[in-house]
Design a protein around this motif. Structure first.
Motif, short mmCIF file in Angstrom:
data_model
loop_
_atom_site.label_atom_id
_atom_site.label_comp_id
_atom_site.label_asym_id
_atom_site.label_seq_id
_atom_site.Cartn_x
_atom_site.Cartn_y
_atom_site.Cartn_z
N PRO A 48 0.84 -1.19 0.00
CA PRO A 48 0.00 0.00 0.00
C PRO A 48 0.87 1.25 0.00
N GLY A 49 0.49 2.22 -0.78
CA GLY A 49 1.27 3.45 -0.82
C GLY A 49 0.63 4.46 -1.74
N GLY A 50 1.33 5.57 -1.94
CA GLY A 50 0.84 6.63 -2.79
C GLY A 50 -0.06 7.58 -2.03
N ALA A 51 -0.73 8.42 -2.77
CA ALA A 51 -1.64 9.39 -2.18
C ALA A 51 -2.88 8.68 -1.66
N VAL A 52 -3.47 9.23 -0.63
CA VAL A 52 -4.72 8.69 -0.11
C VAL A 52 -5.83 9.68 -0.47
N THR A 53 -6.82 9.19 -1.17
CA THR A 53 -8.00 9.99 -1.47
C THR A 53 -9.05 9.67 -0.41
N TYR A 54 -9.56 10.70 0.23
CA TYR A 54 -10.59 10.50 1.24
C TYR A 54 -11.95 10.79 0.62
N TRP A 55 -12.86 9.84 0.79
CA TRP A 55 -14.22 9.99 0.30
C TRP A 55 -15.11 10.42 1.46
N ALA A 56 -15.96 11.39 1.21
CA ALA A 56 -16.85 11.91 2.24
C ALA A 56 -17.89 10.85 2.62
N VAL A 57 -18.07 10.66 3.92
CA VAL A 57 -19.10 9.78 4.46
C VAL A 57 -19.75 10.47 5.65
N ASP A 58 -20.96 10.05 5.98
CA ASP A 58 -21.67 10.65 7.11
C ASP A 58 -21.19 10.09 8.45
N ASP A 59 -20.76 8.83 8.46
CA ASP A 59 -20.36 8.17 9.70
C ASP A 59 -19.10 7.35 9.44
N VAL A 60 -17.95 7.88 9.81
CA VAL A 60 -16.67 7.23 9.54
C VAL A 60 -16.59 5.86 10.21
N GLU A 61 -16.97 5.78 11.48
CA GLU A 61 -16.85 4.50 12.18
C GLU A 61 -17.72 3.43 11.54
N ALA A 62 -18.94 3.78 11.13
CA ALA A 62 -19.83 2.80 10.50
C ALA A 62 -19.28 2.36 9.15
N MET A 63 -18.78 3.30 8.36
CA MET A 63 -18.24 2.94 7.05
C MET A 63 -16.96 2.12 7.19
N PHE A 64 -16.12 2.50 8.14
CA PHE A 64 -14.89 1.74 8.41
C PHE A 64 -15.25 0.29 8.75
N ALA A 65 -16.22 0.09 9.63
CA ALA A 65 -16.66 -1.25 10.01
C ALA A 65 -17.23 -2.00 8.82
N GLU A 66 -17.99 -1.31 7.97
CA GLU A 66 -18.57 -1.93 6.77
C GLU A 66 -17.48 -2.39 5.81
N LEU A 67 -16.46 -1.57 5.61
CA LEU A 67 -15.36 -1.95 4.72
C LEU A 67 -14.61 -3.16 5.27
N ILE A 68 -14.38 -3.17 6.57
CA ILE A 68 -13.72 -4.32 7.21
C ILE A 68 -14.58 -5.57 7.03
N ARG A 69 -15.88 -5.42 7.21
CA ARG A 69 -16.82 -6.54 7.05
C ARG A 69 -16.75 -7.11 5.63
N HIS A 70 -16.49 -6.25 4.65
CA HIS A 70 -16.40 -6.69 3.26
C HIS A 70 -15.03 -7.28 2.91
N GLY A 71 -14.10 -7.31 3.88
CA GLY A 71 -12.82 -7.95 3.62
C GLY A 71 -11.63 -7.02 3.52
N ALA A 72 -11.84 -5.72 3.71
CA ALA A 72 -10.70 -4.80 3.76
C ALA A 72 -9.98 -5.00 5.10
N THR A 73 -8.75 -4.52 5.18
CA THR A 73 -8.01 -4.57 6.44
C THR A 73 -7.71 -3.15 6.91
N GLU A 74 -7.57 -3.02 8.21
CA GLU A 74 -7.33 -1.70 8.80
C GLU A 74 -6.00 -1.13 8.33
N HIS A 75 -6.03 0.12 7.93
CA HIS A 75 -4.81 0.87 7.64
C HIS A 75 -4.62 1.88 8.77
N LEU A 76 -5.59 2.77 8.94
CA LEU A 76 -5.60 3.70 10.07
C LEU A 76 -7.01 3.75 10.64
#
Length: 141
Positions: free
Chosen positions: A69-97
């Motif tokens: 993992p590397g390069g620039a990080v593009t941040y996408w606007a969401v209403d609830d960061v914690e909920a979206m973070f959990a949803e991405l993890i649930r879909h198989g992503a891994t924690e970065h920060l």
């Protein structure tokens, strides 16, 4: 002068698998796929308030070594960061920060998608303020 983001491209060794994963995450199908027949080398989604373009390109065309993992990080606007973070993890992503408050009205988090890309999500009050002015301008027109 930079006028705004046009397309964010992520890379994947298996574009079809990445397309399927992001279809689940975004809840919409890719609107553009090339080539039309056979395994895709590029797919593109339109997402968000402004229908921003999010592309996935075969990693053979990255122009640099893929794998960490590397390069620039593009941040996408969401209403609830914690909920979206959990949803991405649930879909198989891994924690970065993990979700972190960066100041009043600003919370960020990032994950590594199953293809090695960093996907950032952010609650950003400034984004909402700008969106409100655009929405108000359209309503007055």
């Amino acid at each position: 002068m930079l006028r705004g983001l046009t397309t964010t491209n992520f890379f994947a060794d298996d574009v079809a698998a990445a397309k399927d994963w992001y279809t689940k995450v975004f809840g919409v199908e890719a609107y553009f796929v090339r080539p039309l027949e056979g395994p895709p080398a590029y797919v593109e989604f339109r997402i968000g308030d402004y229908s921003h373009e999010f592309g996935i390109l075969d990693s053979r065309y990255a122009g640099y070594e893929i794998g960490k993992p590397g390069g620039a990080v593009t941040y996408w606007a969401v209403d609830d960061v914690e909920a979206m973070f959990a949803e991405l993890i649930r879909h198989g992503a891994t924690e970065h920060l993990e979700p972190t408050e960066r100041g009043p009205g600003f919370v960020t988090a990032s994950v590594i998608d199953p293809f090695g890309n960093i996907l950032g999500v952010m609650f950003n009050q400034h984004y909402l303020d700008i969106l409100a002015t655009k929405t108000a301008a359209v309503a007055q027109a």
